[in-house]
Scaffold this motif. Structure first.
Motif, PDB file in Angstrom:
ATOM      1  N   THR A 345       0.831  -1.207   0.000  1.00  0.00           N
ATOM      2  CA  THR A 345       0.000   0.000   0.000  1.00  0.00           C
ATOM      3  C   THR A 345       0.861   1.251   0.000  1.00  0.00           C
ATOM      4  OG1 THR A 345      -1.714  -1.198   1.215  1.00  0.00           O
ATOM      5  CG2 THR A 345      -1.847   1.206   1.216  1.00  0.00           C
ATOM      6  N   THR A 346       1.954   1.234   0.763  1.00  0.00           N
ATOM      7  CA  THR A 346       2.862   2.385   0.777  1.00  0.00           C
ATOM      8  C   THR A 346       3.457   2.633  -0.601  1.00  0.00           C
ATOM      9  OG1 THR A 346       3.412   1.988   3.106  1.00  0.00           O
ATOM     10  CG2 THR A 346       4.952   3.342   1.822  1.00  0.00           C
ATOM     11  N   GLY A 347       3.856   1.552  -1.289  1.00  0.00           N
ATOM     12  CA  GLY A 347       4.395   1.708  -2.636  1.00  0.00           C
ATOM     13  C   GLY A 347       3.376   2.266  -3.604  1.00  0.00           C
ATOM     14  N   MET A 349       0.465   4.057  -2.864  1.00  0.00           N
ATOM     15  CA  MET A 349       0.045   5.415  -2.524  1.00  0.00           C
ATOM     16  C   MET A 349       1.186   6.409  -2.710  1.00  0.00           C
ATOM     17  SD  MET A 349      -2.458   4.734   0.765  1.00  0.00           S
ATOM     18  CE  MET A 349      -3.018   6.434   0.774  1.00  0.00           C
ATOM     19  N   GLY A 350       2.411   5.998  -2.399  1.00  0.00           N
ATOM     20  CA  GLY A 350       3.551   6.886  -2.630  1.00  0.00           C
ATOM     21  C   GLY A 350       3.746   7.188  -4.104  1.00  0.00           C
ATOM     22  N   SER A 351       3.547   6.168  -4.946  1.00  0.00           N
ATOM     23  CA  SER A 351       3.675   6.369  -6.390  1.00  0.00           C
ATOM     24  C   SER A 351       2.565   7.266  -6.917  1.00  0.00           C
ATOM     25  CB  SER A 351       3.649   5.022  -7.105  1.00  0.00           C
ATOM     26  OG  SER A 351       4.681   4.177  -6.629  1.00  0.00           O
ATOM     27  N   ALA A 353       1.025   9.531  -5.189  1.00  0.00           N
ATOM     28  CA  ALA A 353       1.322  10.881  -4.707  1.00  0.00           C
ATOM     29  C   ALA A 353       2.375  11.556  -5.579  1.00  0.00           C
ATOM     30  CB  ALA A 353       1.786  10.830  -3.254  1.00  0.00           C
ATOM     31  N   ALA A 354       3.430  10.815  -5.931  1.00  0.00           N
ATOM     32  CA  ALA A 354       4.475  11.387  -6.781  1.00  0.00           C
ATOM     33  C   ALA A 354       3.927  11.741  -8.160  1.00  0.00           C
ATOM     34  CB  ALA A 354       5.635  10.399  -6.905  1.00  0.00           C
ATOM     35  N   TRP A 417      10.791  -4.349   0.829  1.00  0.00           N
ATOM     36  CA  TRP A 417      11.179  -3.609  -0.373  1.00  0.00           C
ATOM     37  C   TRP A 417      10.594  -4.239  -1.632  1.00  0.00           C
ATOM     38  CZ3 TRP A 417      12.668   1.074   0.244  1.00  0.00           C
ATOM     39  CH2 TRP A 417      13.350   1.442   1.412  1.00  0.00           C
ATOM     40  N   MET A 420       6.991  -3.102  -1.800  1.00  0.00           N
ATOM     41  CA  MET A 420       6.898  -1.699  -2.211  1.00  0.00           C
ATOM     42  C   MET A 420       7.195  -1.551  -3.697  1.00  0.00           C
ATOM     43  SD  MET A 420       8.581   0.316   1.044  1.00  0.00           S
ATOM     44  CE  MET A 420       8.319   1.893   0.273  1.00  0.00           C
ATOM     45  N   LEU A 424       4.883   0.068  -6.697  1.00  0.00           N
ATOM     46  CA  LEU A 424       5.346   1.062  -7.673  1.00  0.00           C
ATOM     47  C   LEU A 424       5.061   0.588  -9.089  1.00  0.00           C
ATOM     48  CD1 LEU A 424       7.017   3.513  -8.654  1.00  0.00           C
ATOM     49  CD2 LEU A 424       9.068   2.118  -8.337  1.00  0.00           C
ATOM     50  N   LEU A 458      -4.105  10.273  -3.545  1.00  0.00           N
ATOM     51  CA  LEU A 458      -3.894   9.278  -2.498  1.00  0.00           C
ATOM     52  C   LEU A 458      -5.108   8.363  -2.364  1.00  0.00           C
ATOM     53  CD1 LEU A 458      -2.140  11.457   0.231  1.00  0.00           C
ATOM     54  CD2 LEU A 458      -1.110   9.612  -1.104  1.00  0.00           C
TER      55      LEU A 458
END
Length: 698
Positions: A345-347, A349-351, A353-354, A417, A420, A424, A458
């Motif tokens: 989920t972090t990968g 949502m971070g992607s 966001a970027a 990793w 994540m 991505l 997000l």
């Protein structure tokens, strides 16, 4: 009658000047001439004296069919700018245009506030200093539009000698008189604005007998729906216009702009109004404000769009990898399952966001970046194809991802990793697809405040990741995941082939973008990366048995060299290959390439038009074409109705297609619009069915 007669008398020199095509006087600069207009800097007098307030202006003589814009351009366009500086015995500077009242131009579901014909945009320039001549230097920028829009600019110089002359005494003076008469006057009526958008004027002189029509043009865009009808109500001493707020827009407490009143004879009076502070709604029900409610609605749309994105064909290869991850975790502890879900989920949502930040920043500097814009770069397309090839080789067991060094721990790792990275990759390959609900959410994200846009991206990311989160965190679902076993090795290798198939598709996209000469670079690089993967895997296995031998070190060095060469070839794609023309696809039978001019001509002729905005990298687009648009029933219906099937290819960047997408509240493809004869366009869903298309064109 006297007022009309005086207006005709004052305007007569202007018309004589235009008809006679007289040479420019001392109060008019040399023109800047284009195929759309003639532009000059003019003044209301031929000489200046100390303390004068000189009136200067940008005069645009627009060709038939062309227009430029008001202070608020409307739903499309940009207002003109003019900066004038005086130097010499006297100095001064001005850049505030006193805009005349514009006309409304409604076309294609958009409203513009514009000027046509011969228009003057005046300014007042206060001169300070000793008596003497001055030199005026001006820079102007303006946008002219017809079927297309063309930005223009010009630099002007005008010398005025010293002398005491009356205002409006030059040959161009009547232009300023006409502009003043065409400008709005301060309203004598009290103006107020209710929270529901009801604009009210009150005062003597307002009555049903004196007012037949009225409309309001706001000084700022993005506040009201400028195309929507403004319901008029007139009573003795009062007038109301019902305005419609734009969803997700900030509802103002003060509103300014022009109210135009028209009597039964067609005579118009333009009033400049500024409403008093909006009073709080006494009887409004409790609940979130409209802007907040709209934002919550868009957040729900964004989440649903991300959730449905899991079902889009472009995400299938990555979902296959997640299926393998889920199977691997079947016998793991709950905390490991939850950790894997959070990492994925972090990968994701971070992607998201970027990607959202990149699109918002690009939009803020004037770029037409939309959803999937990165796939318009062949460098990005080839890079993603190579990444998928490497991941497929990893699944086939050619090499393993490790965290150790040569001679130490080289045990394969599938930890945080890796999860994540999978998140991505899911976002990268998902961007060619657009799911239902996403179009409205992306348009709101790019059209509102930056913080709201980031929240919407997000929410889309969480929607994409939510199925995996649910499976890993809900005990009932987690208990019923399949247990790991020998079958997983077969599944792992089988999942490599969807990735390789996706890579083949991306190589084809790059070929469409830059021509067949890009294939040696793309496929050659893939072969080189295969060599890197083989060398890396071979040295991994040797290191596990013998440690860091010279052969292992040499193999790693060769792998690094090949990687560097692949990176250099990727960076040189635009320089070395861009000059080659794209592959000329054979013209499709019955398909017309999109152009704004062609669309306008077909609509003027009263012909039905079906617009298909697509791209080679949009899998959803291709599925829709194969399943619905190319089906026999739809093709037969198109032929029976004499339909013009117009296709816009957004594979490479195209500003006219970007403008069409934005005009319909979209920032990516696909977009389908049907224009019935002499009617506005109807937007179809992003996922097409045969019955849906047939129902729409009926």
């Amino acid at each position: 009658m006297l007022r009309k007669l005086s207006f005709l008398v004052l305007s007569l020199p202007v018309f004589l000047f235009a008809l006679g095509n007289a040479p420019a006087s001392a109060a008019e600069s040399q023109p800047v001439i284009s195929s759309h207009d003639n532009a000059t800097l003019v003044t209301d007098r031929d000489a200046v004296a100390a303390g004068d307030t000189l009136h200067v202006g940008l005069r645009l003589q627009l060709k038939p069919g062309w227009h430029t814009y008001w202070l608020n351009a409307g739903d499309a366009g940009e207002p003109p700018t003019l900066k004038v500086t005086a130097s010499g015995a006297m100095t001064g500077q001005s850049e505030t245009i006193n805009f005349p009242t514009p006309v409304r131009i409604s076309e294609g579901g958009l409203m513009s506030y514009a000027y046509t014909g011969d228009v003057l945009l005046p300014q007042a320039l206060k001169l300070e200093g000793q008596a003497g001549g001055v030199t005026l230097k001006a820079h102007a920028e303006w946008l002219v539009c017809a079927a297309t829009c063309v930005p223009e600019q010009g630099d002007f110089t005008l010398d005025l000698p010293a002398g005491k002359v009356a205002a409006n005494s030059s040959a161009e003076g009547p232009l300023f008189v006409h502009a003043a008469q065409a400008s709005p006057v301060p309203s004598p009526f009290a103006a107020s604005l209710a929270p529901d958008g009801l604009l009210s004027l009150s005062g003597k002189g307002l009555s049903p007998a004196s007012i037949d029509r009225a409309w309001f043009m706001p000084s700022e865009t993005g506040i009201i729906d400028q195309v929507a009808a403004q319901k008029l109500g007139v009573s003795e001493g009062g007038l109301t216009l019902k305005l419609n707020w734009i969803d997700a827009a900030h509802k103002p407490t003060v509103l300014s702009g022009i109210v135009v009143l028209q009597d039964k004879a067609g005579q118009q009076t333009a009033l400049w109004i500024k409403t008093s502070q909006m009073a709080a709604a006494q009887s409004a029900p409790a609940g979130p404000a409209p802007a907040e409610a709209a934002l919550w609605r868009m957040l729900v749309f964004a989440f649903l769009g991300g959730l449905i994105l899991n079902l889009m064909p472009c995400v299938f290869p990555v979902l296959a990898m997640k299926a393998f991850s889920l199977a691997r975790l079947g016998g793991s502890h709950r905390h490991e399952q939850i950790r894997s879900a959070l990492a994925y989920t972090t990968g994701v949502m971070g992607s998201f966001a970027a990607l959202g930040v990149a699109m918002i920043v690009l939009r803020s500097v004037g770029s037409a970046a939309g959803w999937g814009f990165q796939f318009q770069s062949p460098i990005f397309v080839i890079g993603v194809a190579w990444l998928l090839v490497m991941m497929a080789l990893n699944l086939l067991g050619v090499f393993e991802v490790t965290l150790g060094r040569i001679g130490q721990d080289v045990t394969p790792r599938h930890g945080v990793w890796g999860d994540m990275l999978t998140g991505l990759l899911a976002v990268i390959v998902a961007t060619p697809c657009t799911a239902p609900f996403m179009g409205a959410a992306i348009a709101a994200a790019l059209g509102g405040p930056a913080w709201a846009g980031l929240a919407l991206f997000l929410a889309m990311g969480f929607g994409l990741a939510s199925p995996y989160v649910a499976i890993a965190t809900i005990p009932f679902l987690a208990r019923h995941m399949p247990k790991p076993g020998a079958w997983m090795a077969v599944l792992k290798q089988a999942l490599a082939f969807p990735l390789l198939g996706t890579a083949v598709w991306l190589f084809w996209v790059a070929c469409v973008q830059r021509g067949a000469m890009i294939l040696p670079v793309g496929l050659g690089g893939a072969v080189g990366l295969g060599l890197v993967a083989w060398l890396f895997g071979t040295t991994q296995r040797q290191a596990m048995i013998k440690g860091a031998t010279p052969a292992v070190v040499f193999g790693r060095v060769v792998a690094v060299v090949v990687l560097v060469l692949a990176g250099i070839s990727l960076a040189r794609i635009d320089n070395g290959v861009a000059a080659n023309a794209p592959v000329d696809a054979k013209a499709e039978t019955g398909v017309v390439a999109y152009s704004p001019e062609r669309l306008a001509a077909l609509r003027d002729e009263g012909k039905p038009v079906f617009i298909d905005m697509t791209a080679a990298w949009c899998i959803t687009c291709m599925v829709n074409e194969r399943v619905a648009l190319q089906s026999a029933p739809v093709q037969k219906a198109f032929e029976a109705q004499g339909m013009t099937y117009m296709k816009g290819d957004w594979t490479n960047r195209d500003e006219s297609i970007s403008a069409f997408l934005r005009a319909h509240g979209r920032d990516g493809v696909p977009l389908y619009v049907y224009y019935a004869p002499h009617k506005e366009g109807v937007v179809l869903p992003q996922i097409l069915t045969v019955s849906g298309v047939l129902d729409a064109i009926k």
